[in-house]
Design a protein around this motif. Sequence first.
Motif, PDB file in Angstrom:
ATOM      1  N   SER A 187       0.852  -1.121   0.028  1.00 64.26           N
ATOM      2  CA  SER A 187      -0.084  -0.110  -0.065  1.00 64.26           C
ATOM      3  C   SER A 187       0.848   1.111   0.027  1.00 64.26           C
ATOM      4  O   SER A 187       1.792   1.213   0.612  1.00 64.26           O
ATOM      5  CB  SER A 187      -0.884  -0.039   1.202  1.00 64.26           C
ATOM      6  N   PHE A 188       0.503   2.278  -0.840  1.00 67.55           N
ATOM      7  CA  PHE A 188       1.331   3.391  -0.892  1.00 67.55           C
ATOM      8  C   PHE A 188       0.607   4.632  -0.367  1.00 67.55           C
ATOM      9  O   PHE A 188      -0.582   4.654  -0.408  1.00 67.55           O
ATOM     10  CB  PHE A 188       1.727   3.786  -2.382  1.00 67.55           C
ATOM     11  N   PHE A 189       1.460   5.278   0.376  1.00 74.33           N
ATOM     12  CA  PHE A 189       0.732   6.521   1.371  1.00 74.33           C
ATOM     13  C   PHE A 189       1.287   7.778   0.632  1.00 74.33           C
ATOM     14  O   PHE A 189       2.750   8.038   0.496  1.00 74.33           O
ATOM     15  CB  PHE A 189       0.987   6.134   2.576  1.00 74.33           C
ATOM     16  N   ARG A 190       0.668   8.721   0.524  1.00 75.28           N
ATOM     17  CA  ARG A 190       1.199  10.006   0.219  1.00 75.28           C
ATOM     18  C   ARG A 190       0.447  11.252   0.752  1.00 75.28           C
ATOM     19  O   ARG A 190      -0.668  11.107   0.940  1.00 75.28           O
ATOM     20  CB  ARG A 190       1.058  10.379  -1.483  1.00 75.28           C
ATOM     21  N   THR A 191       1.204  12.135   1.152  1.00 77.49           N
ATOM     22  CA  THR A 191       0.527  13.248   1.876  1.00 77.49           C
ATOM     23  C   THR A 191      -0.637  13.948   1.349  1.00 77.49           C
ATOM     24  O   THR A 191      -0.466  14.282   0.203  1.00 77.49           O
ATOM     25  CB  THR A 191       1.659  14.201   2.179  1.00 77.49           C
ATOM     26  N   PRO A 220      -7.094  -8.754   5.700  1.00 78.92           N
ATOM     27  CA  PRO A 220      -7.688  -7.593   5.699  1.00 78.92           C
ATOM     28  C   PRO A 220      -8.996  -7.536   4.651  1.00 78.92           C
ATOM     29  O   PRO A 220      -8.908  -8.673   4.026  1.00 78.92           O
ATOM     30  CB  PRO A 220      -6.649  -6.448   5.218  1.00 78.92           C
ATOM     31  N   MET A 221      -9.622  -6.432   4.563  1.00 79.29           N
ATOM     32  CA  MET A 221     -10.632  -6.537   3.619  1.00 79.29           C
ATOM     33  C   MET A 221      -9.929  -5.765   2.265  1.00 79.29           C
ATOM     34  O   MET A 221      -8.977  -5.213   2.313  1.00 79.29           O
ATOM     35  CB  MET A 221     -11.665  -5.484   4.051  1.00 79.29           C
ATOM     36  N   TRP A 234      -3.140  -2.514   5.259  1.00 76.09           N
ATOM     37  CA  TRP A 234      -3.641  -2.742   3.964  1.00 76.09           C
ATOM     38  C   TRP A 234      -5.026  -2.534   3.953  1.00 76.09           C
ATOM     39  O   TRP A 234      -5.471  -2.592   2.625  1.00 76.09           O
ATOM     40  CB  TRP A 234      -3.608  -4.306   3.974  1.00 76.09           C
ATOM     41  N   ASP A 235      -5.733  -2.088   4.974  1.00 79.00           N
ATOM     42  CA  ASP A 235      -6.995  -1.411   4.637  1.00 79.00           C
ATOM     43  C   ASP A 235      -7.393  -0.335   5.675  1.00 79.00           C
ATOM     44  O   ASP A 235      -6.558  -0.288   6.702  1.00 79.00           O
ATOM     45  CB  ASP A 235      -8.247  -2.455   4.562  1.00 79.00           C
ATOM     46  N   LEU A 269     -12.743 -10.039   0.815  1.00 80.67           N
ATOM     47  CA  LEU A 269     -11.425 -10.363   1.566  1.00 80.67           C
ATOM     48  C   LEU A 269     -10.409 -10.583   0.880  1.00 80.67           C
ATOM     49  O   LEU A 269     -10.186 -10.795  -0.122  1.00 80.67           O
ATOM     50  CB  LEU A 269     -11.895 -11.284   2.611  1.00 80.67           C
ATOM     51  N   TRP A 270      -9.240 -10.649   1.845  1.00 84.36           N
ATOM     52  CA  TRP A 270      -7.773 -10.683   0.932  1.00 84.36           C
ATOM     53  C   TRP A 270      -6.805 -11.345   1.764  1.00 84.36           C
ATOM     54  O   TRP A 270      -5.929 -10.801   2.452  1.00 84.36           O
ATOM     55  CB  TRP A 270      -7.341  -9.216   0.940  1.00 84.36           C
TER      56      TRP A 270
END
Length: 645
Positions: free
Chosen positions: A3-7, A598-599, A413-414, A483-484
């Motif tokens: 999962s990528f997070f950007r401001t 996770p979902m 992840w979610d 689901l995952w």
Amino acid sequence: MISFFRTGITVSVVSLLPFVSAAEVQTASAVPAASAVTKSLFDSKGAQAKYWVPSSNQVMTAAGPAASTPRLAVTIQPGMDGYPGVRLPAPGGKWNLAAFGHVEARVINTGTKTLSLSLRVDNAGDWKDNPWNTETVSLQPGESGTVTVLFGYSYGRKPGFALNPSAVTQLMLFTTKSDAVQSFQIESIVAGGTAGEKPAVASANIRENPKNGVLLGRGTTIDATKQITARNAQTLLVPDTQTLRVVFPVSGAEAAASLKPAQGRWDLRDYLQVQVRLRNDGKTPIMPRVRLESNGGPSDWVKAAQPLAPGATAEISVPFAGATTFNLARKETGSRITSDAIAAVTIGAEKSTGETALHIESIQAIVPPAPKLPDWLGKRPPVSGDWIKTLDDEFNGTSLDPTIWSIYGENYWDKQSHWSKENVLIGGGSVKLRYTKKTGPNNDDPRQKTSNYASGYLHTYDRWAQRYGYFEARMRLPRAPGLWPAFWMMPDRGSRSDPQWKRQDTANGGMEFDIMEHLTRWGPNRYNIAMHYDGYGKEHKSPGTDKIYLQPDKDGFITCGLLWTPGSAIYYYNGQEVLRWEDTRISGVPGILMFTLPMGGWDNSPLEDANLPDDFEIDYVRVWQRKDLASPEDGKKPILKLTER
């Protein structure tokens, strides 16, 4: 499992892809008629540059050229801003758009390069929760277009954040980082449509679920004009039996006939192959062949075992799995089939000296009998060598071994789930990670974020790691779409003086191994294998495939393994090699084990609460090490604190 997070903006591999059954088409595709009334959000204030807030000093705004309607000109210089653009705060703090179904912006690309422009509609809230809906339009230089955000949908009109249209706080128009000047003009922004507006269903997203997997034959109703196509062949549907006669001419040209769904695609996710029963209906021997077409690509052609004499019958089965094992060093290996999106079954024949004919008696998707598993499975690695068992947990007790397993950690992840010890159930010789609708804080810690769904989590970070070896687990997967579940490994460099992100960095030689990653929407027989390395930013790489097909054993379990040696990663499902990658970039950094539930996932369905609870069950985890590859980093770590909250 990345999962990528950007401001300010979060882009995640978690996405919700709604596939609509044929029975739902009339309802789902009925978009409410546009409201006769629209509300301009680009009024005397919205059209003035002073009311727009640039995202950085790279962005400049000005009144557009004189015209009968006001415009706002936006120019973006190259720079470090990842998502440069402008935002328009709502006058008085919010717009009440409850009477409408969408917001749309009319824009023009006034630059010299292709422009990818996104419109975002926001509610108030923590940006980590993504309280907005977003859509994107691509415009060529000089091209004008409209980008429309339906409330509750994002990124290709997939279900997204449940936006409250009565409390819209701001609008944003932004593009992506570029090394060239970008510019656009805003012509208009309006709220329109009606409350509860839904996206129209594209034909390619409609799914037909054939009863008992029967595509052709008794019990089906075929519309020949819509469902049967031919190339250099003649076809005749026999109405009484719903069978198909195909005549191949003497011309010698490539000839074939195809059967398609009445609309959209066939969803055959619960099956593993398509079986075609046919008869030589001509006077000349014929060698028939069959292949499947799908959104992911075609299958290999599968021929009959031998040419058919006149009057002879045969069954040709086309598996979803490829005829060859995936080898990431070679192209055109493995499968391209997406079993939930089968576009056609195509029947052809090798060239013949005379006119030939086939009578297609039936076409049906099936699951063959469960294959016999190899004797070595669960007892040893799949290759010879001097091996020792380094981990063997059959979960036969009433509690987890705390020297190996931890049940708490961050959920990257979610955004909907939290980990809870109540969702890790041990008993009967297995451990279950249970997914439930239950409100609570992550890690059962009242200081952490609360969410509405709970799940279980297992990992060995800071407790056990190993470099190289054979890693195997036997698992039974959940079935609720949305689901995952995954069995995977992450690097751990082991220095407790370093933060976790540095110890588990997949750059600098590290690697994520996704041994078994499954999106439940795919059905019980399709899985993903991947390796992620060089970080999760712009240098990120992820060789692998999401088209691994495998049949669970007679008890509904799958056994998945990774044989990891220097320069080699070979994956096994139920004792069968399914993918290999041999490359000097294969990681040499020790890895930990992880089981997550996770979902979501990048290609999943919305989760329906009625399908819960559901379990990801692990029967055993076993690991071996080849003696000549053993290192001091292998095995259990001194534990600083064994207690879990």
